[in-house]
Design a protein around this motif. Structure first.
Motif, PDB file in Angstrom:
ATOM      1  N   ASP A 354       4.578 -11.339   2.206  1.00 45.46           N
ATOM      2  CA  ASP A 354       5.962 -11.596   2.603  1.00 45.46           C
ATOM      3  C   ASP A 354       6.678 -12.536   1.645  1.00 45.46           C
ATOM      4  N   SER A 355       5.929 -13.355   0.924  1.00 41.28           N
ATOM      5  CA  SER A 355       6.556 -14.364   0.066  1.00 41.28           C
ATOM      6  C   SER A 355       6.857 -13.810  -1.328  1.00 41.28           C
ATOM      7  N   PRO A 356       8.101 -14.031  -1.843  1.00 45.08           N
ATOM      8  CA  PRO A 356       8.435 -13.582  -3.198  1.00 45.08           C
ATOM      9  C   PRO A 356       8.042 -14.591  -4.281  1.00 45.08           C
ATOM     10  N   ASN A 357       7.315 -15.664  -3.901  1.00 44.10           N
ATOM     11  CA  ASN A 357       6.911 -16.692  -4.854  1.00 44.10           C
ATOM     12  C   ASN A 357       6.189 -16.047  -6.044  1.00 44.10           C
ATOM     13  N   PRO A 358       6.643 -16.325  -7.297  1.00 47.73           N
ATOM     14  CA  PRO A 358       6.045 -15.674  -8.477  1.00 47.73           C
ATOM     15  C   PRO A 358       4.543 -15.919  -8.614  1.00 47.73           C
ATOM     16  N   LEU A 359       4.066 -17.135  -8.286  1.00 41.02           N
ATOM     17  CA  LEU A 359       2.645 -17.423  -8.406  1.00 41.02           C
ATOM     18  C   LEU A 359       1.843 -16.611  -7.401  1.00 41.02           C
ATOM     19  N   LEU A 360       2.345 -16.519  -6.164  1.00 37.83           N
ATOM     20  CA  LEU A 360       1.666 -15.715  -5.158  1.00 37.83           C
ATOM     21  C   LEU A 360       1.697 -14.233  -5.536  1.00 37.83           C
ATOM     22  N   LYS A 361       2.810 -13.813  -6.105  1.00 38.00           N
ATOM     23  CA  LYS A 361       2.921 -12.418  -6.515  1.00 38.00           C
ATOM     24  C   LYS A 361       1.880 -12.096  -7.590  1.00 38.00           C
ATOM     25  N   HIS A 362       1.701 -13.023  -8.528  1.00 40.38           N
ATOM     26  CA  HIS A 362       0.709 -12.829  -9.579  1.00 40.38           C
ATOM     27  C   HIS A 362      -0.706 -12.785  -8.982  1.00 40.38           C
ATOM     28  N   ALA A 363      -0.967 -13.667  -8.016  1.00 40.85           N
ATOM     29  CA  ALA A 363      -2.293 -13.690  -7.374  1.00 40.85           C
ATOM     30  C   ALA A 363      -2.546 -12.386  -6.618  1.00 40.85           C
ATOM     31  N   ARG A 364      -1.520 -11.871  -5.957  1.00 40.43           N
ATOM     32  CA  ARG A 364      -1.676 -10.609  -5.237  1.00 40.43           C
ATOM     33  C   ARG A 364      -1.967  -9.468  -6.204  1.00 40.43           C
ATOM     34  N   SER A 365      -1.299  -9.496  -7.354  1.00 39.48           N
ATOM     35  CA  SER A 365      -1.522  -8.471  -8.364  1.00 39.48           C
ATOM     36  C   SER A 365      -2.969  -8.492  -8.862  1.00 39.48           C
ATOM     37  N   LEU A 366      -3.488  -9.693  -9.115  1.00 36.73           N
ATOM     38  CA  LEU A 366      -4.872  -9.816  -9.571  1.00 36.73           C
ATOM     39  C   LEU A 366      -5.847  -9.348  -8.490  1.00 36.73           C
ATOM     40  N   ALA A 367      -5.529  -9.655  -7.228  1.00 35.34           N
ATOM     41  CA  ALA A 367      -6.404  -9.235  -6.134  1.00 35.34           C
ATOM     42  C   ALA A 367      -6.475  -7.710  -6.039  1.00 35.34           C
ATOM     43  N   LEU A 368      -5.342  -7.037  -6.198  1.00 33.30           N
ATOM     44  CA  LEU A 368      -5.331  -5.582  -6.164  1.00 33.30           C
ATOM     45  C   LEU A 368      -6.109  -5.001  -7.344  1.00 33.30           C
ATOM     46  N   LEU A 369      -5.924  -5.592  -8.529  1.00 35.38           N
ATOM     47  CA  LEU A 369      -6.669  -5.128  -9.697  1.00 35.38           C
ATOM     48  C   LEU A 369      -8.170  -5.312  -9.505  1.00 35.38           C
ATOM     49  N   GLY A 370      -8.547  -6.467  -8.926  1.00 33.60           N
ATOM     50  CA  GLY A 370      -9.961  -6.729  -8.686  1.00 33.60           C
ATOM     51  C   GLY A 370     -10.552  -5.738  -7.703  1.00 33.60           C
ATOM     52  N   LEU A 371      -9.800  -5.430  -6.643  1.00 33.59           N
ATOM     53  CA  LEU A 371     -10.262  -4.448  -5.664  1.00 33.59           C
ATOM     54  C   LEU A 371     -10.462  -3.088  -6.309  1.00 33.59           C
ATOM     55  N   ASP A 372      -9.547  -2.713  -7.181  1.00 35.64           N
ATOM     56  CA  ASP A 372      -9.618  -1.401  -7.811  1.00 35.64           C
ATOM     57  C   ASP A 372     -10.784  -1.296  -8.791  1.00 35.64           C
ATOM     58  N   GLN A 373     -11.142  -2.415  -9.419  1.00 37.82           N
ATOM     59  CA  GLN A 373     -12.187  -2.384 -10.443  1.00 37.82           C
ATOM     60  C   GLN A 373     -13.589  -2.557  -9.862  1.00 37.82           C
ATOM     61  N   ALA A 374     -13.698  -3.185  -8.706  1.00 42.50           N
ATOM     62  CA  ALA A 374     -15.008  -3.436  -8.107  1.00 42.50           C
ATOM     63  C   ALA A 374     -15.340  -2.312  -7.139  1.00 42.50           C
ATOM     64  N   ALA A 375     -16.136  -1.342  -7.596  1.00 42.05           N
ATOM     65  CA  ALA A 375     -16.415  -0.150  -6.789  1.00 42.05           C
ATOM     66  C   ALA A 375     -17.047  -0.461  -5.430  1.00 42.05           C
ATOM     67  N   PRO A 376     -18.063  -1.350  -5.348  1.00 41.29           N
ATOM     68  CA  PRO A 376     -18.646  -1.641  -4.028  1.00 41.29           C
ATOM     69  C   PRO A 376     -17.626  -2.248  -3.063  1.00 41.29           C
ATOM     70  N   LEU A 377     -16.796  -3.150  -3.573  1.00 42.41           N
ATOM     71  CA  LEU A 377     -15.765  -3.773  -2.745  1.00 42.41           C
ATOM     72  C   LEU A 377     -14.750  -2.735  -2.297  1.00 42.41           C
ATOM     73  N   ARG A 378     -14.369  -1.867  -3.209  1.00 45.97           N
ATOM     74  CA  ARG A 378     -13.380  -0.824  -2.893  1.00 45.97           C
ATOM     75  C   ARG A 378     -13.930   0.139  -1.837  1.00 45.97           C
ATOM     76  N   ARG A 379     -15.172   0.548  -1.987  1.00 41.08           N
ATOM     77  CA  ARG A 379     -15.785   1.454  -1.008  1.00 41.08           C
ATOM     78  C   ARG A 379     -15.922   0.779   0.355  1.00 41.08           C
ATOM     79  N   GLY A 380     -16.300  -0.504   0.343  1.00 42.87           N
ATOM     80  CA  GLY A 380     -16.424  -1.222   1.601  1.00 42.87           C
ATOM     81  C   GLY A 380     -15.093  -1.345   2.320  1.00 42.87           C
ATOM     82  N   PHE A 381     -14.037  -1.594   1.548  1.00 38.87           N
ATOM     83  CA  PHE A 381     -12.698  -1.696   2.132  1.00 38.87           C
ATOM     84  C   PHE A 381     -12.287  -0.347   2.724  1.00 38.87           C
TER      85      PHE A 381
END
Length: 390
Positions: A354-381
């Motif tokens: 919900d927050s447009p804060n640039p730092l939080l937005k960057h952290a969310r972007s990294l979290a999505l990238l990490g989820l996409d790259q980590a196959a076990p985490l992605r499958r578990g999700f």
């Protein structure tokens, strides 16, 4: 089967003949339990909502004859694409990774509700239409229901009453307390036609002014766009072309564009939870137990798992024990983890994105990238989205 003459007593009374109540009733009929569905409506009406049913939900519905792809006009979801507008972060969930034919299916709520009434009427499970429950009185050995309708008011007793809808009755229960958290948001619904085929991909897009979901349905998408009440009113007032331009701008780089939009509607959103899902001679399932934000599409899936679990618990005890504290305590214990995790996850998504804060937005972007790259985490999700928290 349809019943026009209500009995004076049944073992189990189910209030609400929607998909969740119907699943429970049909499972109980298979187990040989005496149950009656009390439905306020006499038939179903048009409803613009689309449901994203998980593959596990399809399996649960199939078990009792509540799945008919032709009647439901079901559209498979092969992939779910999750991204954040204005950033590179994205993640993609794929049915092939779980060795499933689909992650889920999109159906119209009105079609599933109509099929539920049709199957109940044709089964050994009993359903009374036009029988709204107006009050519940619960004693140590039985519950008594007051039932309105076109003729004189009636009463019915039962060993156990199950609330399967989210009506006003929840607020009348002295031993169960409901908490309502208004989101001050509305869901804007519309059918939009993509310029290019959707290829059975669903999209979850987190924009600065609210999340959007695109659910493949037939050749079109059903759009669910979360907005403030003021924004929702403004979106509904736009011309078709202006509305499509607004949606297209938020999916830029992900979807090629949209060529047409159907009628639009909106409804308010709130989180409704209970301090407990059982009481004296009482169990709550589906929307009566929890009403979630649509952002992750988990509400009905969670409710169907409520119904399936309660059916398992009740099917394992004799009729005399269906409303006993030990039976109901077991149901509550079995549902605690799944309901708690899914409710907390859905609610947290609103705060996290919900927050447009640039730092939080960057952290969310990294979290999505990490989820996409980590196959076990992605499958578990993905497994959690399909099967719930087990």
């Amino acid at each position: 089967m349809l019943t026009s003459t209500l009995p004076t007593h049944v073992d189990i009374a189910i209030v609400g003949g929607g998909p969740v109540g119907a699943l429970l009733a049909l499972r109980l009929a298979q187990a040989g339990h005496q149950a009656l569905v009390l439905e306020a409506r006499r038939d179903t009406s048009a409803d613009p909502r689309a449901l994203a049913l998980s593959y596990a939900s399809r399996e649960a519905l199939t078990r009792v004859g509540l799945w008919d792809e032709t009647a439901l006009a079901a559209t498979a979801i092969a992939k779910v694409h999750v991204s954040q507008a204005g950033s590179l972060g994205r993640a993609e969930l794929d049915a092939a990774e779980l060795e499933l034919p689909a992650l889920g299916y999109v159906v119209g709520y009105d079609r599933l509700a109509a099929l539920a009434l049709e199957r109940l009427a044709a089964s050994s499970a009993r359903i009374a239409l036009g029988s709204p429950v107006t009050a519940i009185r619960r004693l140590a050995r039985f519950a008594e229901l007051a039932i309105g309708g076109e003729d004189r008011p009636r009463t019915l007793t039962c060993r156990l009453v199950v609330l399967a809808d989210g009506g006003k009755l929840v607020g009348t229960l002295g031993d169960v307390v409901q908490t309502v958290k208004p989101y001050r948001q509305h869901a804007v619904l519309a059918t939009v036609t993509p310029v290019k085929p959707h290829q059975h991909i669903a999209y979850e897009r987190f924009a600065d002014d609210g999340p959007l979901a695109l659910l493949p349905r037939g050749d079109d998408f059903t759009l669910v766009w979360t907005q403030t009440p003021e924004q929702a009113e403004a979106r509904l007032a736009l011309s078709d072309r202006e509305f499509l331009d607004e949606v297209g701008a938020r999916f830029a780089g992900r979807v090629a564009g949209f060529s047409a939009v159907g009628a639009r509607a909106s409804f308010p959103l709130a989180l409704k939870t209970l301090d407990r899902v059982v009481g004296r001679r009482l169990a709550l399932i589906g929307n009566a137990a929890q009403t979630l934000h649509p952002v992750a599409g988990q509400g009905l899936n969670l409710g169907l798992r409520d119904a399936a679990t309660l059916a398992d618990v009740l099917g394992a005890v004799p009729p005399a024990q269906v409303g006993e504290d030990a039976t109901l305590t077991r149901y509550a214990r079995l549902r605690r983890k799944d309901a708690g995790v899914v409710t907390a996850f859905t609610d947290s998504l609103i705060g996290i994105f919900d927050s447009p804060n640039p730092l939080l937005k960057h952290a969310r972007s990294l979290a999505l990238l990490g989820l996409d790259q980590a196959a076990p985490l992605r499958r578990g999700f993905a497994q959690r989205m399909v099967y719930g928290a087990r």
